[in-house]
Every structure is written in structure tokens, then in C-alpha cells.
Design an enzyme around this catalytic site. Structure first.
Site, PDB file in Angstrom:
ATOM      1  CE  LYS A  90      -4.473   0.868   0.293  1.00 18.19           C
ATOM      2  NZ  LYS A  90      -5.640   0.013  -0.025  1.00 18.19           N
ATOM      3  CG  ASP A 128      -7.324   3.323  -0.750  1.00 21.00           C
ATOM      4  OD1 ASP A 128      -7.675   2.140  -0.688  1.00 21.00           O
ATOM      5  OD2 ASP A 128      -7.516   4.109   0.207  1.00 21.00           O
TER       6      ASP A 128
HETATM    7  N1  GLU Z   1      -7.436   0.233  -2.801  1.00 18.44           N
HETATM    8  C1  GLU Z   1      -8.168  -0.952  -3.117  1.00 18.44           C
HETATM    9  C2  GLU Z   1      -8.193  -1.858  -1.914  1.00 18.44           C
HETATM   10  O1  GLU Z   1      -8.231  -1.386  -0.804  1.00 18.44           O
HETATM   11  C3  GLU Z   1      -7.743  -1.618  -4.421  1.00 18.44           C
HETATM   12  C4  GLU Z   1      -6.308  -2.013  -4.517  1.00 18.44           C
HETATM   13  C5  GLU Z   1      -5.891  -2.522  -5.900  1.00 18.44           C
HETATM   14  O2  GLU Z   1      -6.717  -2.566  -6.796  1.00 18.44           O
HETATM   15  O3  GLU Z   1      -4.700  -2.838  -6.027  1.00 18.44           O
HETATM   16  O4  GLU Z   1      -8.215  -3.056  -2.000  1.00 18.44           O
END
Ligand code: GLU
Length: 453
Positions: free
Chosen positions: A128, A168
Site C-alpha cells: 500500500k 484508493d
Molecule cells: N485500494 C483498493 C483496496 O483497498 C484496491 C487495490 C488494488 O486494486 O490494487 O483493496
């Protein structure tokens, strides 16, 4: 050492070695506490020091992001990418641009992502990133310059088989576009290093819809297990980003009536049902506040955040059958769940990451409110990101229906896996425990296979 002692030891050393990361401890505590029956049955995780290892990111990158605002002043933000765990695949997870972002927040999200990605059954590790940059009120030019500066550093650390970020909170198609363009300019390569891309340049159909659709499919599976459906159910939804918008859309598709949405400034209660067209116009096109919604629909109620009843989120004060927290962490607390319960809510499905406080989750368990935990319920977004990676790698383009049907079966599989695992460990229907154990087991076993790394 007893299992409880083992968990306590790891919790304690995490808090001592990385002070001031409250949300991260909350995420770790939730996972470790539900692993007890697995650790009891399988001493190998203790033997191979899995808990000690899994709570430490493989790598965390912190960098300075400098950009010039429209007034010609140099602005500074902090950028992060936490590459948490690559036992089952390249790091995968979104980027969050929000003033509340700090290392603890990114670590909580990265930690959750490990297990969420594992649950999808797809080969993706957990990561992340993001920045404390606040996109609100910024001009197009400022957003672009920030994204380009952010990517100047991030580009050194990502790659199609290494780390594939996505969006996100605060990062959608526009920001992914600016970052993708900058990566290409730096490296000269057109590569699938980000997901959530535009449809003309490598994006997947249904990616934008995926988290919201997936969350409703998950709720559908929970209800089906009890012989119930979404038909005729009144739903409260928080948020108004892509998760909330497409949760609302899919709820209508399946015969439910979503009556609320919210943003950082306030909430809308529209008893006859949220008007999807207006919501999309305000949020996807005009990028304005929800007070606009009440200007257009005079029969809708708008409550600004300052007027919420003390200590509660007004969204959860609205009577409903099912609730979809789809905004942000810790947005549904003990007082909120008591309100929901009093008003007859039977199911909470988490579209956001860690939206319910530990006290609220405990209350749901005690009072037999059905609960779709975030790692399982909102995994449709990242799962569809992996489908985007697959299409990029094979230079294929799948239709909307194809992607949506894969998403639907992935959500069904996640539900079944979480359900069956809860049964295996003696607490049938406890999806939080089932999801945590199933997500953990695959990653932990892979770490054992790969030796002391
Ligand atoms: N931010 C999204 C999550 O919390 C998607 C992450 C992604 O697609 O890599 O899962």
C-alpha cells in the site's frame, strides 16, 4: 509458550518497535486474535516465527514529494510505499492521497491487503502507499504536478512483476493517468505497472465498478446462506467515492433501496432512494460536495458533519435493513452499531477498509448481526485489478460481462472459503475469523515453503 502468550508477545514487540501507529495495531490485533484456533492446531507457525515476520513489512519506502502550486510556491508532501508481503505474488494494493495519511495508516492498509489479496485466490502479495497530499481544492495543474513528482520517486520501486499500485481514497482514474504518463516518460516503457487505468490505454472494463459490485455480491451470498435476498431491503451506504457509488448501483440492480450517501462534509438521506444519476454527476463529473444534491432534490435531507448527533455518524442513525460502510476507517463505532441494531439492521457489509471499530465488531458478534468483514467483502476491487494485470500480460481485452462474471464467482469463492474455514475452526458463520484464518494460512504456508526470507 501458550498461543495467547505468543500473540501477546508479538503485539507487544510491534507496539514497542513501531510506536504511534494506532490503526496498524488495531489491524494486527484483529487478525492475530482470530488466529488462535489455527495456531492451536498448527504449532508450525510458532516454530517458524511466522507472526514475528508477518507483522514487519519486507520493505517500506518514505520519500519527499516536492511540487509547485499555482501561485508559484514550492509545496512539500511525504510519499510512502509499504511493500508488505510478497510470499504469494508481486506487491499489490492502492495509493491513498489524503491529509490523514501517515506511516501507521499505510501500514494498516498494507497489512489488511496481504490477507485480502490472499483470499481472492489470485497470485498477489500485499502492499500500500500514498501521501498526505490533500487533493481537495487543488487545480487540475496542481494535481498533475503532484502526481508526476510522486511518480518520479515511486517509479524506481515498482514493476509489472514486482509491485503494481492502484487507486484508493483520493486516487482515481485521473491520478492513475497522470502517474502512468510520468512513468512512461521516465522509463520509455508502456507497461502494466498500475491498475485502474483508462480503458483506451490498458485498463479493464468493470474495474471502476468492481469494489462496490463485489461488496453487494458478498452481501447477497451472506443473505442467501440464510435463505434471504436483497429484494426489497432498505440499505444505508456511507461515502460517495467509487465504492459507494457502485454499491448503490448494484443494490438497485438487485432490488434493494439505498437511501443514504455521505462525503467529508455531510450526509444525504433520501427516503425514496438515492438518485444515482445526480450522485454520479456531482461526484464523477463536477467533483462537488453533496450539499449540491439537496439543492437538486428538495425532498432529500442534507446534514452537515457539524450537526451529526454527538459521537455518532448520522448515516447510521437512518433506519435500514442492511448497512454498507464504504467511506473510511473507524467510521462506524459502538454508538452507531447500537443505533443500527435498534432500527432493525440485520447485516453490515464493509466496502471501506476497517470501517468498524473493534467495539462495534464485538457488538455485532454478541448480538448476532450478520457481518461481512472488509478483507472479504471489499476484495472485489483488488481481484479485478489482478484481472487487469492478466489482460495486460496476455495483451487481451475482456468484455464487461466477462469481467463481471469472474468478479461474481470470485466473491462467491471468497464467501465459501471464509464460511467453510469458520466451520472448520468451530465457529460457523464467523466470517471475520474464517476470512482471517484462510487469508493467513495461504500466505504463512508460502512463507514456510520459501525458507528464511
Ligand atoms: N485500494 C483498493 C483496496 O483497498 C484496491 C487495490 C488494488 O486494486 O490494487 O483493496
Amino acid at each position: 509458550m501458550s498461543v495467547q502468550k505468543y500473540i501477546h508477545k508479538v503485539m507487544k514487540s510491534t507496539m514497542e518497535s513501531t510506536p504511534g501507529q494506532a490503526e496498524f495495531y488495531q489491524a494486527v490485533e484483529e487478525v492475530l486474535s482470530t488466529l488462535e484456533p489455527l495456531l492451536q492446531a498448527e504449532p508450525k507457525y510458532d516454530k517458524y516465527n511466522i507472526l514475528e515476520r508477518i507483522v514487519i513489512p519486507e520493505r517500506q519506502i518514505l520519500f519527499r514529494v516536492v511540487w509547485m502550486d499555482d501561485a508559484g510556491k514550492i509545496q512539500t508532501n511525504i510519499g510512502y510505499r509499504v511493500q508488505f508481503n510478497s510470499a504469494i505474488g508481486p506487491y499489490k494494493g492502492g495509493l491513498r492521497f489524503h491529509p490523514s495519511v501517515n506511516l501507521g495508516i499505510i501500514k494498516f492498509l498494507g497489512f489488511e491487503q496481504i490477507f485480502k489479496n490472499s483470499l481472492t485466490g489470485l497470485p498477489i502479495g500485499g502492499g500500500k502507499g500514498g501521501s498526505n497530499f490533500d487533493p481537495k481544492g487543488k487545480s487540475e495543474g496542481e494535481i498533475m504536478r503532484f502526481c508526476q513528482s510522486f511518480m518520479t520517486e515511486l517509479s524506481k520501486h515498482i514493476g509489472e512483476t514486482k509491485d503494481v499500485p492502484a487507486g484508493d481514497i483520493g486516487v482515481g482514474g485521473r491520478e492513475i493517468g497522470y502517474m502512468f504518463g510520468e512513468y512512461k516518460r521516465i522509463t520509455g516503457n508502456f507497461e502494466g505497472i498500475l491498475t485502474g487505468k483508462g480503458l483506451n490505454w490498458g485498463g479493464s472494463l468493470a474495474r471502476t465498478e468492481a469494489t462496490g459490485f463485489g461488496s453487494v455480491y458478498f452481501a447477497e451470498n451472506i443473505l442467501a446462506k440464510r435463505g434471504d435476498t436483497l429484494e426489497g431491503k432498505v440499505a444505508t451506504v456511507s461515502g460517495s467515492g467509487n465504492v459507494a457509488i457502485y454499491t448503490i448501483q448494484k443494490l438497485y440492480d438487485l432490488g434493494a433501496k439505498p437511501v443514504t450517501c455521505s462525503d467529508s462534509r455531510g450526509m444525504i438521506y433520501h427516503e425514496k432512494g438515492i438518485d444515482l444519476h445526480t450522485l454520479k454527476l456531482i461526484k464523477e463529473v463536477e467533483r462537488k460536495g453533496l450539499d449540491e444534491y439537496a439543492q437538486i432534490h428538495k425532498d432529500a435531507v442534507y446534514i452537515p458533519v457539524g450537526k451529526y448527533p454527538e459521537g455518532t455518524n448520522a448515516v447510521w442513525g437512518v433506519p435500514c435493513d442492511i448497512a454498507f460502510p464504504s467511506a473510511t476507517q473507524n467510521e462506524l463505532n459502538f454508538a452507531d452499531i447500537k443505533n443500527l441494531h435498534k432500527n432493525g439492521c440485520i447485516l453490515v457489509t464493509e466496502g471501506a477498509n476497517m470501517p468498524s471499530t473493534p467495539e462495534a465488531i464485538h457488538y455485532m458478534m454478541e448480538n448476532k448481526i450478520m457481518y461481512g468483514p472488509a478483507k472479504a467483502a471489499n476484495a472485489g476491487g483488488v481481484a479485478t485489478s489482478q484481472l487487469e494485470m492478466s489482460q495486460n500480460a496476455s495483451m487481451a481485452t475482456w468484455s464487461f460481462a466477462e469481467v463481471d462474471s469472474k468478479l461474481n464467482s470470485i466473491m462467491k469463492n471468497i464467501f465459501n472459503l471464509s464460511y467453510e474455514t469458520s466451520k472448520e475452526f468451530g465457529d460457523e458463520g464467523n466470517l471475520m475469523m474464517g476470512a482471517n484464518i484462510a487469508g493467513f494460512r495461504k500466505v504463512a504456508d508460502s512463507m514456510i515453503d520459501q525458507g528464511a526470507v
